[in-house]
Write an enzyme that holds these catalytic residues in place. Sequence first.
Site, short mmCIF file in Angstrom:
data_model
loop_
_atom_site.label_atom_id
_atom_site.label_comp_id
_atom_site.label_asym_id
_atom_site.label_seq_id
_atom_site.Cartn_x
_atom_site.Cartn_y
_atom_site.Cartn_z
N PHE A 153 20.94 -3.49 -1.19
CA PHE A 153 21.51 -1.71 -1.29
C PHE A 153 22.11 -1.07 -2.43
O PHE A 153 21.82 0.19 -2.83
CB PHE A 153 21.19 -2.06 1.00
CG PHE A 153 20.86 0.06 1.07
CD1 PHE A 153 19.69 0.46 0.54
CD2 PHE A 153 22.21 0.75 0.72
CE1 PHE A 153 19.71 1.44 0.91
CE2 PHE A 153 22.07 1.77 1.51
CZ PHE A 153 20.79 3.05 0.61
N ASP A 154 23.04 -0.99 -2.09
CA ASP A 154 24.39 -0.50 -2.78
C ASP A 154 23.96 -0.30 -3.91
O ASP A 154 23.49 0.91 -5.11
CB ASP A 154 25.82 -0.80 -2.21
CG ASP A 154 25.91 -1.13 -0.81
OD1 ASP A 154 25.33 -1.36 0.47
OD2 ASP A 154 26.41 0.22 -0.94
N THR A 155 24.00 -1.45 -4.71
CA THR A 155 23.13 -1.40 -6.31
C THR A 155 22.27 -1.29 -6.34
O THR A 155 21.96 -0.37 -7.57
CB THR A 155 23.78 -2.92 -6.51
OG1 THR A 155 24.73 -4.02 -6.01
CG2 THR A 155 23.04 -3.45 -7.75
#
Length: 421
Positions: free
Chosen positions: A204-206
């Site tokens: 998700f962060d990437t």
Amino acid sequence: MRYESSAGNQPAAHPAAPSLRTPTTVDLVVPVYNEEASLAVSIETLLAADTGRGIEVTIIIADNASTDSTPRIAAALAAEHPNVEYVRLEQKGRGRALSRVWQSSTADIVAYTDVDLATDIRVLEPMVEVIRSGLADVAIASRLQPGLAVERGIKREIISRCYNRLLKLSLGVRFSDAQCGFKALSQRAARDLLPQVEDSEWFFDTELLALAEWAGYRIHEFGTDWTDDPDSSVDVVSTAWKDIKGIVRLRTGGRIRTSHEVPAPNTGAQILHFIDVGIISTVLYAVLFLVGIQFVSEPTANIIALLLSTIANTALNRDHTFGVRSPHRRLTSQLKGLAAFGLCLAFTSAGLAVADGFTGPWATVGTLAVLTAANLAATVVRFVLMRTWVFARGSHQGVHPAATTAAAGTALPNDKDSDHV
């Protein structure tokens, strides 16, 4: 897009005194799963942190299906502190949790930190400040900048650096640390980007940061001290495989839809960068031609050198001159670049045809003048074509309705551990 980086935790700007303006509201999400041993201490630490004047922080404990005493402790903390909220959900997935809470937030800025507080909490104030001052849309903490006190094992350090290098090579991104567990977004960026993020777990962060950079949102990166969680139980192999599949999906997927207008370099900068790239391409052509004639005929060497230098020229102009960050449609850009080159080649060929009829003592001068004019015209036409066609910035569409509803109704959860790489 402008991309900035700061080593240390100092604010990047000093705007007017916060007391003279409306307080900035921040929803700080703390995803948890079976954290009865550390939850109370971590929340008390966050409550005691100095977030600066004019900043109102609400801590949201996002509990995803904990089976220990975490729900009772979280509920007690929320009852005791007016600026602590507790949300109970039954499905895991850190990305799903953050997306759900952030999209339902009405705060000016949304942020999150891992419950182990491995990231220095003091970075929150400058991250909020750089967003509310308007200098950035997204602020992230990084453990990979030089000069930082980072305590973690060699294995995770190598994996983390290799992963982020892979992101740079495959997705063309510039941020240095995709997975550090401390990030903040403006409300506008969150509402624009979150419906388009598909991953609900660690990737998700990437995905969020890649979409933000491609859409032209300004990312400000703060170097921060960091202490590893020795109890981390993340399955590195399984997570790495999911990350690779996520990278492939992003790399081969369609273009991002966004209401945010991607800032382009101004015309003056584009002209100067175009000249820089032209000089590099000319030198590259000369080198390739000189090497080529050692192995093939001059016409063949000329064609090969022209083709390769044109491909390099288009690639450099794409990034350096016109600021296109998304890796999508590179092949389309190259095909358009070759078409533009072919049109410009027609200019010089026409010039040669005209000059071929010159006679007399001034024939050489006339030929030189015609070719110079033809090359100048070809250069101008090539620049205009690249600006208006090859790398044209089309009108930005809003987020597709389906993307907006994709996250609706999803549960809010998270895995236990902090940063997985």
